[in-house]
Motif scaffolding. Sequence first.
Motif: not given
Length: 432
Positions: A85-96
Motif C-alpha cells: 500500500w505504501l506507494s499505491y498512488h503510483r499504481y494509478c498515475q500512468k492511466s490517470l
Amino acid sequence: MNLQHILSFSSDELHEWALEKDRRDALGHFRERFYLPQRDGETLTYLCGNSLGLQPKATREAIDRELTTWQNHGVEGWFEGEESWLSYHRYCQKSLAAIVGALPEEVCPMNHLTVNLHLMWASFYQPTAERYKVLTVAGDFPSDQYALETHLRFRGYDPAVALIEVVPRKGEYSIRTADILDTIAQHADELALICMSGLHYYTGQVYDMQAITAFAHRHGLLVGFDLAHAAGNIPLQLHNWGVDFAVWCSYKYLNSGPGGVSGLFVHEKHHTASLPRLAGWWGYEEARRFEMTKGFVPMQGAAGWQLSTPNIMALAMHRASLAIFEEAGIENLRRKSEELTGLLEMVLQRINQKAGMPKIQLMTPTDPAQRGAQLSLLIENEGKKVFDALTAKGIIGDWREPNCIRLTPIPLYTAFEDIWKVGEALENYWKL
C-alpha cells in the motif's frame, strides 16, 4: 458528424437505426462491465454519469483484494503483499496521466476536490498589494464558489472586490472565449490568479483552456482549472497546454464510487520551485517518511501535495475504473461520446419539429468542440414535470434549479437505443 437525416425518420426507423449502431459499436462490450441500475426488474436508462458514474463490476474484486491483504498482513500490508500500500498512488498515475494529458509525475490521486482546491490556492495564490484579484466564471459549481469566497476572506480580502466573475452576454447561456480574454487583459495588472472550471457543470460548456492559459501566461498570470466535469469526459492536454494546476473528482465520469478520491495536477515546471504549501506527512519524501524528523521535505511532483494516509479502498476502486479507461482509450470514448450526444441533440430537434414549436431549448453549445457528453435542457414552465415524467419512465437524468434538466450519455455504458428511449418518452409526454 451529420445526423440531420434522422429528423425524417419515423420512430420505428429511428429505433432500428439505433439498434444497428449498437450492433456495430466497437465499444459496446464495455457496457457489460458495469452494473446498470434496476427498478422492478427493469434496467433503467441511466443518463446521470455527470453526477455519479456507475459501478464497474471489477470494483468489488478490487476491494476484496485489499481486504484480503489487510486480513493476511495487518499493518504490514503497507510493505508486504502482492502490491504494498505504501506507494499505491503510483499504481494509478500512468492511466490517470493519459486521461488528463499529463506526465505521470504531474498527477496524483489524493484527498477530495475542495481540499485539493484549497491546497492549490495556498501554493499558487500569492497576492501582492497591486495584484491580489482572482478571475473566474460566474455561476461555477457551488463548492468552487464557496472555496474561492472563503479562501479570499481567510487571506483578508473582500470577495466582492477581489473576485472578478465573467458572465455570459445578455440572452446567451455560454461565455464567449473572447470575453474571458478581454476581461483578463482589462484586469491583468491587478490579477494574481485565474481559477475556473474547465467544463461548466450547469450549461455543459467546455472552455477553451488552451487559449485561456496561453493568453494568461503572456500577461504573467498563473492558471488553474477545476476539471470535475471534464476529467474522463473530454480529452485534455494539461501538460502541453501549460496549465499550472488542476483538480478534479473521480466519482462522476471516472466511475470511482460516491465520494471517491480526488485528483491533482501540478505542471512539472513547478516541481522544483519553492512553492509555499500546506503539508502533511504523506507528502513527505517517501524514502525518509518514517524517520519522523522535523522539517518538511516534499516528494517530487504532484505527490508532494498529499496530506494524510490515503484511503486504500477508495484508491482500489479508482484503479479498477482507470483500468477500463486505459483499455478503451480516451480518444475512442470521445468519438463515441460525440455520436451519442449528437444523436440526443437530433432527437430533441425532432421533438421541436414534430411539435411545431421549440418545446426544448438547449443551453449547451451545439458545437461538439465546445461541449462534452452533457446536454442541458431548458423547458420553460413545465421542466420539473417533464423531468418527473422521464424518471417515471425509467430515464435517470438530474434536475438543477431553477429550470434545467441535464442528460448525459456516457460512452462506456450508454447504448444508442437509450437515446431513442428518451425521444419516445418525450413524444409520449407531449402526445406527438
